[in-house]
Design a protein around this motif. Sequence first.
Motif, PDB file in Angstrom:
ATOM      1  N   ALA A  38       0.867  -1.175   0.000  1.00 21.00           N
ATOM      2  CA  ALA A  38       0.000   0.000   0.000  1.00 21.00           C
ATOM      3  C   ALA A  38       0.906   1.229   0.000  1.00 21.00           C
ATOM      4  O   ALA A  38       1.856   1.282   0.776  1.00 21.00           O
ATOM      5  CB  ALA A  38      -0.902   0.011   1.219  1.00 21.00           C
ATOM      6  N   PRO A  39       0.644   2.189  -0.871  1.00 22.45           N
ATOM      7  CA  PRO A  39       1.519   3.344  -0.954  1.00 22.45           C
ATOM      8  C   PRO A  39       1.315   4.315   0.213  1.00 22.45           C
ATOM      9  O   PRO A  39       0.237   4.382   0.799  1.00 22.45           O
ATOM     10  CB  PRO A  39       1.110   4.005  -2.265  1.00 22.45           C
ATOM     11  CG  PRO A  39      -0.342   3.657  -2.400  1.00 22.45           C
ATOM     12  CD  PRO A  39      -0.460   2.270  -1.824  1.00 22.45           C
ATOM     13  N   ALA A  41       0.851   8.098   1.714  1.00 24.68           N
ATOM     14  CA  ALA A  41      -0.069   9.148   1.253  1.00 24.68           C
ATOM     15  C   ALA A  41       0.514   9.953   0.092  1.00 24.68           C
ATOM     16  O   ALA A  41      -0.198  10.263  -0.867  1.00 24.68           O
ATOM     17  CB  ALA A  41      -0.428  10.066   2.415  1.00 24.68           C
ATOM     18  N   ASN A  43       2.413   9.001  -2.206  1.00 19.70           N
ATOM     19  CA  ASN A  43       2.552   8.183  -3.419  1.00 19.70           C
ATOM     20  C   ASN A  43       1.230   7.619  -3.933  1.00 19.70           C
ATOM     21  O   ASN A  43       1.212   6.926  -4.956  1.00 19.70           O
ATOM     22  CB  ASN A  43       3.514   7.017  -3.158  1.00 19.70           C
ATOM     23  CG  ASN A  43       4.939   7.463  -3.087  1.00 19.70           C
ATOM     24  OD1 ASN A  43       5.346   8.398  -3.763  1.00 19.70           O
ATOM     25  ND2 ASN A  43       5.718   6.800  -2.251  1.00 19.70           N
ATOM     26  N   GLN A  44       0.135   7.900  -3.251  1.00 18.35           N
ATOM     27  CA  GLN A  44      -1.146   7.300  -3.634  1.00 18.35           C
ATOM     28  C   GLN A  44      -1.585   7.676  -5.046  1.00 18.35           C
ATOM     29  O   GLN A  44      -2.076   6.830  -5.785  1.00 18.35           O
ATOM     30  CB  GLN A  44      -2.234   7.674  -2.632  1.00 18.35           C
ATOM     31  CG  GLN A  44      -2.105   6.912  -1.340  1.00 18.35           C
ATOM     32  CD  GLN A  44      -3.183   7.263  -0.339  1.00 18.35           C
ATOM     33  OE1 GLN A  44      -3.894   8.246  -0.485  1.00 18.35           O
ATOM     34  NE2 GLN A  44      -3.284   6.457   0.702  1.00 18.35           N
ATOM     35  N   GLU A  45      -1.386   8.913  -5.438  1.00 15.77           N
ATOM     36  CA  GLU A  45      -1.831   9.359  -6.756  1.00 15.77           C
ATOM     37  C   GLU A  45      -1.078   8.634  -7.877  1.00 15.77           C
ATOM     38  O   GLU A  45      -1.685   8.133  -8.821  1.00 15.77           O
ATOM     39  CB  GLU A  45      -1.653  10.866  -6.892  1.00 15.77           C
ATOM     40  CG  GLU A  45      -2.255  11.429  -8.161  1.00 15.77           C
ATOM     41  CD  GLU A  45      -2.195  12.946  -8.222  1.00 15.77           C
ATOM     42  OE1 GLU A  45      -2.118  13.455  -9.352  1.00 15.77           O
ATOM     43  OE2 GLU A  45      -2.223  13.602  -7.173  1.00 15.77           O
ATOM     44  N   PHE A  47       0.565   5.810  -7.630  1.00 14.48           N
ATOM     45  CA  PHE A  47       0.267   4.389  -7.500  1.00 14.48           C
ATOM     46  C   PHE A  47      -1.054   4.075  -8.211  1.00 14.48           C
ATOM     47  O   PHE A  47      -1.135   3.143  -9.026  1.00 14.48           O
ATOM     48  CB  PHE A  47       0.191   4.039  -6.007  1.00 14.48           C
ATOM     49  CG  PHE A  47       0.231   2.571  -5.689  1.00 14.48           C
ATOM     50  CD1 PHE A  47       1.438   1.936  -5.445  1.00 14.48           C
ATOM     51  CD2 PHE A  47      -0.931   1.837  -5.587  1.00 14.48           C
ATOM     52  CE1 PHE A  47       1.493   0.588  -5.106  1.00 14.48           C
ATOM     53  CE2 PHE A  47      -0.897   0.480  -5.252  1.00 14.48           C
ATOM     54  CZ  PHE A  47       0.318  -0.143  -5.012  1.00 14.48           C
ATOM     55  N   ALA A  48      -2.093   4.869  -7.937  1.00  9.33           N
ATOM     56  CA  ALA A  48      -3.407   4.672  -8.557  1.00  9.33           C
ATOM     57  C   ALA A  48      -3.334   4.881 -10.070  1.00  9.33           C
ATOM     58  O   ALA A  48      -3.962   4.128 -10.837  1.00  9.33           O
ATOM     59  CB  ALA A  48      -4.434   5.614  -7.943  1.00  9.33           C
TER      60      ALA A  48
END
Length: 84
Positions: A38-39, A41, A43-45, A47-48
């Motif tokens: 799970a990335p 915070a 890196n979330q964008e 990653f998605a």
Amino acid sequence: MCRSIKTLRPPSIPEKATEEEIRAAALQYVRKVSGFRAPAAHNQEVFAAAVDAIADATRDLLEGLQVRGAGGGAAAVAAAGAAG
């Protein structure tokens, strides 16, 4: 090869791969390559976005593949329609 990713084309599966199966495979690929389950915070964008891009590429690949003895993919159906 990531063991969690299964083959998504006939004859390995009887029907066309579902969107859920395609996205699950894309997620597993991005997890494997990035090394993160799970990335964070920040890196979330990215990653998605990577999951979306891999899912799109996977969908395009599966739609274009021609498997002998399986009736052909979408490309074969389109070519047959254009020829007839």
